[in-house]
Design a protein around this motif. Structure first.
Motif, mmCIF file in Angstrom:
data_model
loop_
_atom_site.group_PDB
_atom_site.id
_atom_site.type_symbol
_atom_site.label_atom_id
_atom_site.label_comp_id
_atom_site.label_asym_id
_atom_site.label_seq_id
_atom_site.Cartn_x
_atom_site.Cartn_y
_atom_site.Cartn_z
ATOM 1 N N HIS A 8 -2.185 -8.351 -2.981
ATOM 2 C CA HIS A 8 -3.049 -9.485 -2.660
ATOM 3 C C HIS A 8 -3.118 -10.379 -3.891
ATOM 4 O O HIS A 8 -3.691 -10.010 -4.917
ATOM 5 C CB HIS A 8 -4.425 -9.003 -2.207
ATOM 6 C CG HIS A 8 -4.344 -8.362 -0.866
ATOM 7 N ND1 HIS A 8 -4.273 -9.088 0.294
ATOM 8 C CD2 HIS A 8 -4.240 -7.073 -0.506
ATOM 9 C CE1 HIS A 8 -4.156 -8.264 1.318
ATOM 10 N NE2 HIS A 8 -4.136 -7.035 0.855
ATOM 11 N N LEU A 9 -2.485 -11.539 -3.766
ATOM 12 C CA LEU A 9 -2.452 -12.527 -4.833
ATOM 13 C C LEU A 9 -3.691 -13.401 -4.708
ATOM 14 O O LEU A 9 -3.987 -13.904 -3.622
ATOM 15 C CB LEU A 9 -1.187 -13.370 -4.695
ATOM 16 C CG LEU A 9 -0.971 -14.453 -5.726
ATOM 17 C CD1 LEU A 9 -0.793 -13.852 -7.114
ATOM 18 C CD2 LEU A 9 0.249 -15.274 -5.363
ATOM 19 N N VAL A 10 -4.428 -13.553 -5.805
ATOM 20 C CA VAL A 10 -5.641 -14.367 -5.818
ATOM 21 C C VAL A 10 -5.474 -15.450 -6.882
ATOM 22 O O VAL A 10 -5.141 -15.151 -8.029
ATOM 23 C CB VAL A 10 -6.893 -13.509 -6.120
ATOM 24 C CG1 VAL A 10 -8.140 -14.377 -6.151
ATOM 25 C CG2 VAL A 10 -7.035 -12.398 -5.092
ATOM 26 N N GLY A 32 -1.275 -8.416 3.542
ATOM 27 C CA GLY A 32 -0.696 -8.731 2.243
ATOM 28 C C GLY A 32 0.769 -8.327 2.250
ATOM 29 O O GLY A 32 1.165 -7.415 2.968
ATOM 30 N N PRO A 33 1.610 -9.002 1.456
ATOM 31 C CA PRO A 33 3.002 -8.575 1.369
ATOM 32 C C PRO A 33 3.093 -7.180 0.762
ATOM 33 O O PRO A 33 2.258 -6.784 -0.050
ATOM 34 C CB PRO A 33 3.648 -9.611 0.450
ATOM 35 C CG PRO A 33 2.577 -10.498 -0.042
ATOM 36 C CD PRO A 33 1.301 -10.148 0.629
ATOM 37 N N GLY A 34 4.092 -6.444 1.171
ATOM 38 C CA GLY A 34 4.298 -5.098 0.652
ATOM 39 C C GLY A 34 5.277 -4.344 1.519
ATOM 40 O O GLY A 34 5.850 -4.902 2.446
ATOM 41 N N TYR A 82 -2.445 -3.482 -4.617
ATOM 42 C CA TYR A 82 -2.443 -4.233 -5.874
ATOM 43 C C TYR A 82 -3.078 -5.603 -5.683
ATOM 44 O O TYR A 82 -3.046 -6.178 -4.597
ATOM 45 C CB TYR A 82 -1.002 -4.423 -6.375
ATOM 46 C CG TYR A 82 -0.373 -3.158 -6.873
ATOM 47 C CD1 TYR A 82 -0.348 -2.861 -8.225
ATOM 48 C CD2 TYR A 82 0.191 -2.249 -5.986
ATOM 49 C CE1 TYR A 82 0.224 -1.684 -8.688
ATOM 50 C CE2 TYR A 82 0.760 -1.070 -6.432
ATOM 51 C CZ TYR A 82 0.780 -0.799 -7.785
ATOM 52 O OH TYR A 82 1.338 0.369 -8.242
ATOM 53 N N ARG A 83 -3.599 -6.112 -6.779
ATOM 54 C CA ARG A 83 -4.108 -7.486 -6.851
ATOM 55 C C ARG A 83 -3.360 -8.156 -7.990
ATOM 56 O O ARG A 83 -3.168 -7.556 -9.054
ATOM 57 C CB ARG A 83 -5.605 -7.475 -7.143
ATOM 58 C CG ARG A 83 -6.243 -8.853 -7.245
ATOM 59 C CD ARG A 83 -7.744 -8.665 -7.524
ATOM 60 N NE ARG A 83 -8.469 -9.899 -7.542
ATOM 61 C CZ ARG A 83 -8.751 -10.600 -8.633
ATOM 62 N NH1 ARG A 83 -8.329 -10.171 -9.825
ATOM 63 N NH2 ARG A 83 -9.446 -11.713 -8.558
#
Length: 152
Positions: A8-10, A32-34, A82-83
């Protein structure tokens, strides 16, 4: 049990990048991508690779903030969450996903896994969690979730 990842990109302006999945686990939903960890690959290496493959960007600082056990009739996995806050490139559509930015406070929850509501706000805010979810007949069920946990 197979290892898998989510990222998760913030951004600084409180937006997050979700993908509308075209196929596979979570198809027709926002996630989220993964993806699945390949032999000889660490979860962190996997999350960087999967984000690159699914949306064409390079995350620079993925930090593991959560993990959950996912059980279904078809697939069992330990998902490492992940973030990230830094990346290179512009998100682009792939055969697997359409990327879209959403305000953190206005997520498309009705089009996401029901259990994401139990842990995603924690990750987007930079907190940690550990959980267990069971999916039966396409319906997710939260078994347990703990917040503010130490992760290895």
């Amino acid at each position: 049990m197979r290892d898998a990842t989510l990222c998760h990109l913030v951004t600084d302006d409180d937006r997050t990048l979700l993908i509308h999945k075209k196929r596979g686990v979570g198809s027709d939903q926002y996630v989220g991508p993964g993806g699945k960890v390949e032999p000889g690959e660490t979860p962190r290496e996997c999350v960087v690779r999967e984000v690159r493959e699914e949306v064409g960007i390079e995350v620079r600082d993925p930090e593991k903030l959560g993990e959950f056990e996912y059980y279904s009739e078809d697939w069992n996995a330990l998902v490492h969450v992940y973030r990230a806050t830094a990346y290179d490139g512009e998100p682009t559509e792939s055969e697997e996903a359409v990327p879209e930015w959403f305000p953190v406070r206005d997520l498309p929850l009705a089009e996401m896994w029901q259990t994401d509501r139990d842990w995603l706000p924690t990750v987007l805010a930079g907190g940690t969690f550990r959980g267990r979810f069971v999916y039966h007949d396409g319906e997710p069920r939260l078994v347990e979730v703990e917040r503010d946990v130490a992760l290895d």
